[in-house]
Design a protein around this motif. Structure first.
Motif, short mmCIF file in Angstrom:
data_model
loop_
_atom_site.label_atom_id
_atom_site.label_comp_id
_atom_site.label_asym_id
_atom_site.label_seq_id
_atom_site.Cartn_x
_atom_site.Cartn_y
_atom_site.Cartn_z
N GLY B 30 0.79 -1.23 0.00
CA GLY B 30 0.00 0.00 0.00
C GLY B 30 0.82 1.27 0.00
O GLY B 30 0.28 2.36 0.20
N MET B 31 2.12 1.16 -0.24
CA MET B 31 2.96 2.36 -0.22
C MET B 31 3.13 2.94 -1.63
O MET B 31 2.87 2.27 -2.62
N GLU B 32 3.56 4.19 -1.68
CA GLU B 32 4.01 4.77 -2.94
C GLU B 32 5.43 4.27 -3.18
O GLU B 32 6.19 4.06 -2.23
N VAL B 33 5.79 4.11 -4.45
CA VAL B 33 7.14 3.61 -4.74
C VAL B 33 7.57 4.06 -6.13
O VAL B 33 6.74 4.23 -7.02
N VAL B 53 12.54 4.20 -4.23
CA VAL B 53 12.09 5.09 -3.17
C VAL B 53 10.72 4.59 -2.71
O VAL B 53 9.84 4.37 -3.54
N ILE B 54 10.58 4.37 -1.42
CA ILE B 54 9.26 4.01 -0.88
C ILE B 54 8.83 5.09 0.09
O ILE B 54 9.66 5.67 0.80
N ALA B 55 7.55 5.41 0.08
CA ALA B 55 7.05 6.50 0.91
C ALA B 55 5.56 6.31 1.15
O ALA B 55 4.91 5.50 0.48
N ASP B 56 5.04 7.09 2.11
CA ASP B 56 3.60 7.03 2.34
C ASP B 56 2.91 8.27 1.78
O ASP B 56 1.78 8.56 2.11
N GLU B 57 3.59 9.03 0.93
CA GLU B 57 2.97 10.17 0.24
C GLU B 57 3.59 10.27 -1.15
O GLU B 57 4.53 9.55 -1.48
N GLU B 58 3.05 11.19 -1.96
CA GLU B 58 3.55 11.41 -3.33
C GLU B 58 5.06 11.58 -3.31
O GLU B 58 5.59 12.41 -2.58
#
Lengths: 369, 185
Positions: B30-33, B53-58
């Motif tokens: 469910g992360m942005e990547v 790059v993995i993140a929880d936002e844009e």
């Protein structure tokens, strides 16, 4: 539909198919080749036209011919290939027919290199070929946006009988991101009133870019400009980040824009009130929002992967009402957020002057580095 | 939350695929990547690398100058990226391909004899999965189970028979890295 991890080039190709692409003509070139490769497999499977032409010159003229029939047609290339196409692009513009072009830019001029760059901005937004016309130019900053803009570019090209160009760069083409593709849409033959599609049961239609009588060409030029006025009024698109209370405004498109977003977040974490305006339509340029911002921003910072091309459009929009600074990495070098962060910090401390030439001021700093 | 991972090695060591597996696991969690390869002419027979790059936002920049997490599959990659690692970062090094010790003591360097371990499992092409497993010891955002599920969901049908050995490689890498990280002060 579920998100899938998909490469920008493949995503743009599959998106075009699902938005009803009926004919593609192209010639391979890095960093856009996967786009053509995907279509080479998929288009014949679907009974649609795919031709790997003998050159970009041939490809664009095949696009020209197919576009005259009113079907959805597209080509794609990268910087030197688009230069080769520029004569055909001008003919398509002069004939007032819709076509979609994708430029996955690389470092230049000349053969340059295959690394991501944004140095074809001027070529794209000023039309590219000879004569008096403009193209719609859309700049995606992510794989999802690239997918969506391909669909939009077909709609806009048809609505205004014009060329719509997707101006991406090598990193958008090569990057994989989770994205959602549209549902496969049935091909809609709209049979526009101008299309030369071989119907013998009606008066003969003619499509041409030849107007030997100068007054006729003048009328054509004015018609194109009138249409451009409508495009400017109706089709400007951009995305704003943290602009509500921003003292400083960064302007960047595509990859440079999204890298600037990282720097904006880092600066915000340090308490600097900075925001980002990311133009999505480079042409028409988002002048109205720039106008509004230039009345309240302390300064602008334009960030591009070139030596300052969109910078000129920003300067025209700001009209000296606020200082403008520039930071660029040309030649296929992709900036890191830290570099832009340093520029933001420099801007907050420096005594800024709206009379200096931001490009030359940047050049001095770049050469001193 | 944002984490950047750099994976580097020779073309043919499975650098790009290792990165894709991480990207799939992040997406499925469910992360942005973002996953971006080096695609320069040096790829043909030379070095290859990719950044995830993995993140929880844009996600903004898909590239990172000073990575907090990296895998070096060969000596040139080790030499190139060791000086660039963030202080406190984790660098997983393929010990089979390097002949030197760490130069930095402000980062965590984990040495994995990935080639020999892969051959023990029965396929030398598994070295990349051993290294990915080792990296997970420093990447709590992606669990071993999430990575295995990603492999299962996205590996083409013709390769599904290789899953048990890939899982074994991931788990062996994970546990040897955990052991090495536990004995550090």
């Amino acid at each position: 539909m579920a998100r899938e991890l998909i490469k920008g080039n493949v995503a743009m190709a599959e998106s075009a198919i699902r938005y009803g692409l009926e004919a593609y003509f192209g010639y391979p070139i890095t960093p856009q080749t996967e786009l053509l490769e995907h279509l080479a497999k998929r288009m014949p499977e679907l009974g649609r036209a795919f031709v790997q032409a003998e050159s970009e010159v041939a490809a664009i003229n095949m696009v020209y011919g197919a576009a005259c029939t009113g079907v959805r047609v597209m080509t794609s290339s990268s910087s030197p290939g688009v230069s080769l196409m520029s004569e055909g692009i001008s003919y398509i513009a002069g004939t007032e027919i819709p076509a979609v072009l994708i430029n996955v830019m690389r470092g230049g001029p000349g053969l340059g290199n295959i690394a991501p760059a944004q140095s074809d901005y001027n070529q794209a937004v000023r039309g590219g070929g000879h004569g008096d016309y403009r193209n719609i130019v859309l700049a995606p900053a992510s794989v999802q946006e690239a997918i969506d803009l391909v669909g939009l570019s077909f709609d806009l090209a048809e609505k205004y009988r014009t060329i719509a160009m997707i101006l991406a760069d090598g990193s958008i083409g090569q990057m994989m991101e989770p994205a959602e593709l549209p549902e496969m849409r049935p091909i809609q033959r709209k049979d526009p009133e101008w299309a030369t599609n071989g119907n013998p049961n009606r008066p003969r239609r003619q499509l041409t870019s030849i107007y030997l009588e100068p007054h006729d060409e003048e009328i054509t030029n004015l018609r194109l400009l009138k249409r451009w006025q409508d495009i400017q009024t109706n089709e400007v698109r951009y995305k704003e980040y943290y602009l509500d209370d921003a003292d400083y405004v960064i302007v960047g498109f595509g990859t440079a824009g999204r890298i600037a977003l990282s720097a904006v977040r880092a600066a915000r974490a340090k308490g600097i009130k900075v925001g980002l305006l990311r133009p999505i339509t480079l042409s028409p340029f988002p002048v109205a929002v720039m106008d509004e911002l230039s009345q309240r921003a302390k300064a602008f910072l334009v960030v591009e992967m070139n030596t300052g091309q969109m910078l000129d459009d920003v300067r025209m929009a700001v009209r000296g009402r606020a200082p403008i600074e520039f930071y660029g990495r040309p030649g296929g070098v992709v900036p890191f957020p830290d570099e832009i962060m340093s520029e933001i910090e420099r801007m907050t401390h420096a005594k800024l002057n709206s009379q200096t030439d931001p490009r030359m001021a940047w050049l001095e700093r770049a050469l001193a580095r | 939350m944002q984490k950047e991972i750099l994976i580097a090695g020779f073309g043919g060591q499975g650098v790009l695929f290792a990165g894709q597996v991480l990207a799939y696991a992040a997406m499925d969690s469910g992360m942005e990547v973002t996953w971006i390869p080096s695609y320069g002419p040096e790829m043909r027979g030379g070095t290859a690398n990719c950044t995830i790059v993995i993140a929880d936002e844009e996600i903004g920049s898909p590239l990172v100058q000073y990575p907090p997490l990296a895998i070096a599959l060969n000596l040139p990659s080790y030499d190139k990226y060791e000086p660039l690692m963030q202080p406190g970062s984790l660098l997983v090094v393929n010990q089979s391909m390097v002949d030197r010790l760490a130069k930095r003591n402000d980062i965590v360097t984990v040495f994995i004899p990935a080639n020999e371990m892969a051959e023990q499992i029965g396929d030398k092409k598994l070295a990349n999965m051993i290294m990915v497993g080792a990296l997970l010891a420093g990447l709590p955002e992606i669990s071993l189970e999430a990575l295995e599920t990603a492999l299962k969901n996205h590996l083409p049908v013709r390769h599904q028979k290789l899953l048990p050995k890939n899982f074994e490689a991931l788990r062996k890498g994970f546990s040897i890295a955990q052991e090495q990280m536990a004995v550090r002060p």
